[in-house]
Design an enzyme around this catalytic site. Structure first.
Site, short mmCIF file in Angstrom:
data_model
loop_
_atom_site.label_atom_id
_atom_site.label_comp_id
_atom_site.label_asym_id
_atom_site.label_seq_id
_atom_site.Cartn_x
_atom_site.Cartn_y
_atom_site.Cartn_z
N ARG A 151 -83.36 -15.07 -23.39
CA ARG A 151 -83.97 -16.24 -22.76
C ARG A 151 -85.03 -15.79 -21.76
O ARG A 151 -85.07 -14.62 -21.36
CB ARG A 151 -82.92 -17.10 -22.06
CG ARG A 151 -82.19 -16.43 -20.92
CD ARG A 151 -81.21 -17.39 -20.28
NE ARG A 151 -81.91 -18.46 -19.58
CZ ARG A 151 -81.36 -19.61 -19.23
NH1 ARG A 151 -80.09 -19.86 -19.54
NH2 ARG A 151 -82.04 -20.52 -18.58
N GLU B 169 -80.59 -30.73 -25.36
CA GLU B 169 -79.78 -31.88 -24.92
C GLU B 169 -80.65 -32.70 -23.97
O GLU B 169 -81.22 -32.13 -23.03
CB GLU B 169 -78.51 -31.42 -24.21
CG GLU B 169 -77.64 -32.60 -23.80
CD GLU B 169 -76.39 -32.18 -23.04
OE1 GLU B 169 -75.67 -33.09 -22.57
OE2 GLU B 169 -76.14 -30.98 -22.89
N LYS C 66 -81.08 -26.61 -15.82
CA LYS C 66 -81.28 -28.04 -15.57
C LYS C 66 -80.28 -28.55 -14.52
O LYS C 66 -80.64 -29.39 -13.69
CB LYS C 66 -81.15 -28.83 -16.87
CG LYS C 66 -82.36 -28.69 -17.78
CD LYS C 66 -82.28 -29.60 -18.99
CE LYS C 66 -81.40 -29.06 -20.06
NZ LYS C 66 -81.47 -29.83 -21.32
#
Length: 567
Positions: free
Chosen positions: A276, A41, A286
């Site tokens: 991850r 995104e 983020k």
């Protein structure tokens, strides 16, 4: 990517069964056997966690001669910017991947599919697989239930199909305010998986979109748009991190129903999850990184203390060092924190044999060689690549020894401990690549601060002299000629957080950056500064791309020669 990890096994199994062989796109062209995607995104800069996903998705596609689509999932216009898109593209290219397939751009946008997703949603409503809900977000969350409490049907769940369809069309035309209506998938409010309790798939947002501008005021949710986009792009393997594992049943529900409606054909994309990358002493979110920037704790997304790819690049990390890290930690299904020192060691492993060495005094103190004539200049040489057997004898650097030199403050002690072998009163050390010296006295000011250290040197003790072994010393110290030194600014970095598993509430490490006025040997000027260097005994350094100028050189320490120790 070298090991035979579980993702490779999945691909190998699919290739063996010929699951994706001879597929055709909507133009009748044969598709690659393997198509992956990297779908960020554009709401912030990429960080090192994304780097792992990039190496997996682009790396596996390259390995199996397939393709990997870069897809911007721009379904949330409130947080998305062109600035972030540019960073994502630059970061992927910097990591070494081509964003073209067969000479054509391989970049996609979720916003390019808005019309198709809108039409698909109308079909879901028409076949009673979605409905318009008039509850607000708080009401929906309240009736959704918990892990131990079942959900409650919306009072609008059994709204007539035609009514829902008309309302959806009016939503598209901008007839309703933000939050007044939404579209929900019609699944099962009693399902044990909360994500299947009629999730919201469309919401109203009267807001400017950086790409579609004011064309749309309704936007699909990420979890809904994602499987549709995968199918539209003929993705074979939808690799993502473990936090999306709970959403896989909904991913499958969407594709299963769209297959039944004959919108997509089999074989359908399938989602697989891997762990991850979480680094100790850093935040890889983020949203949290934005807070650090907003609070002026760091200078921006490319601050060298941040784990963003831009920050790591400015700090001096190389694409290969990040790849080495990803290969070391492997691909698993178990989330864990990776020690930051593994990243540092990966950088050292990459640079040790291929960057030139120079001497730089970070925290200088003056040393005077009393028995060296005032105007005498002695030539010294040293290998620029001492651990590179190919360049060792070919690449030498020349520098000058004069009466007044700079040495490190920490290389001298008035009251040395038993295990201190560097310079002290009456003690001998070797000036690296040069002569042996002996400390004779110290100059101080009225406050007892050292102004200068006085020494004598032994003329027949040069490192290249046959009699050099006549003098026994236990230490070498680096140095720089005061007359020929190059003034530079050096920035030393440490972790922002002392807590290995930090959150935004943790105290910031006050010593996360230290700015020094330092001196380099003259060799640095001949290189025009723009390289990565090993400052001998100090670590690996790179010129700072933002603050550096030829007139005022600025260098960032990437990593010290040994693992970071908190101050």
């Amino acid at each position: 990517m070298k090991s035979n990890n579980f993702l490779k096994k999945i691909i190998n199994s699919n290739l063996f069964s010929k699951k994706f062989i001879n597929r055709l796109d909507n133009k009748g062209k044969i598709l690659p056997k393997i198509i992956t995607r990297f779908p960020p995104e554009p709401n912030g800069y990429l960080h090192i966690g994304h780097a792992k996903s990039i190496f997996i998705n682009f790396g596996l596609a390259k390995l199996y001669k397939g393709k990997c689509n870069l897809r911007f999932d721009d379904t949330n216009p409130e947080k998305e910017k062109k600035e972030y898109i540019l960073d994502i593209i630059n970061s992927i290219k910097w990591l070494g991947f081509n964003l073209k397939y067969k000479k054509k751009k391989n970049i996609f946008y979720a916003s390019d599919y808005f019309k198709k997703i809108y039409n698909i949603t109308k079909k879901l409503i028409l076949f009673n697989k979605a409905y318009i809900d008039e509850q607000n977000i708080k009401e929906i969350q309240k009736t959704r239930g918990t892990l131990i409490k079942k959900g409650i049907n919306s009072p609008w769940r059994n709204r007539p199909i035609e009514e829902s369809l008309n309302l959806f069309k009016k939503m598209r035309k901008g007839k309703y305010k933000n939050g007044s209506l939404c579209v929900r998938a019609k699944i099962d409010m009693l399902n044990s998986n909360i994500n299947l309790r009629d999730p919201v798939i469309y919401r109203i947002r009267h807001i400017y979109h950086y790409k579609t501008k004011n064309k749309w005021c309704i936007y699909p949710t990420y979890i809904y748009a994602h499987p549709i986009e995968d199918a539209l792009e003929y993705i074979t393997h939808s690799f993502c991190t473990l936090e999306f594992a709970d959403q896989r049943p909904f991913y499958n529900w969407v594709l299963k129903n769209l297959y039944k409606l004959k919108i997509f054909k089999k074989p359908l994309p399938k989602q697989y999850e891997f762990s991850r990358l979480n680094l100790t002493h850093t935040l890889t979110s983020k949203r949290k990184l934005k807070q650090l920037i907003k609070q002026n704790i760091v200078s921006g997304w490319d601050d060298p203390r941040l784990p963003t790819i831009s920050g790591l690049r400015r700090r001096g990390y190389t694409p290969k060092s990040i790849k080495i890290l990803c290969e070391k930690i492997g691909i698993t299904k178990n989330n864990s924190f990776i020690e930051y020192k593994i990243l540092e060691n990966s950088l050292r492993e990459d640079l040790e044999h291929k960057v030139p060495r120079i001497m730089v005094v970070l925290k200088p103190i003056k040393l005077i060689i009393d028995n060296l004539e005032k105007d005498k200049i002695i030539n010294c040489i040293a290998p620029s690549y001492p651990k590179n057997h190919i360049l060792y004898k070919k690449k030498y650097r020349k520098f000058l020894l004069t009466k007044n030199i700079w040495i490190e403050k920490e290389d001298f002690s008035e009251n040395p401990s038993k295990d201190f072998f560097r310079l002290s009163l009456g003690n001998k050390v070797r000036l690296k690549y040069s002569y042996i010296i002996k400390c004779t006295k110290i100059d101080k000011d009225n406050n007892n601060n050292i102004l200068a250290i006085h020494c004598i040197y032994y003329p027949n003790s040069n490192i290249n002299n046959l009699n050099k072994n006549k003098y026994k010393v236990k230490s070498n110290i680096h140095w720089v000629s005061k007359k020929f030194a190059i003034k530079i600014e050096v920035r030393l970095f440490n972790h922002l957080f002392k807590n290995p598993k930090p959150n935004l509430n943790d105290k910031i490490n006050k010593n996360s950056i230290e700015i020094l006025k330092s001196y380099s040997e003259i060799t640095l000027k001949k290189t025009k500064f723009k390289k990565i260097f090993q400052f001998e005994r100090q670590g690996y350094f790179i010129y700072d791309k933002i603050n550096h100028t030829i007139e005022n050189p600025v260098f960032n320490r990437i990593v010290p020669l040994k693992n970071n120790i908190f101050k």
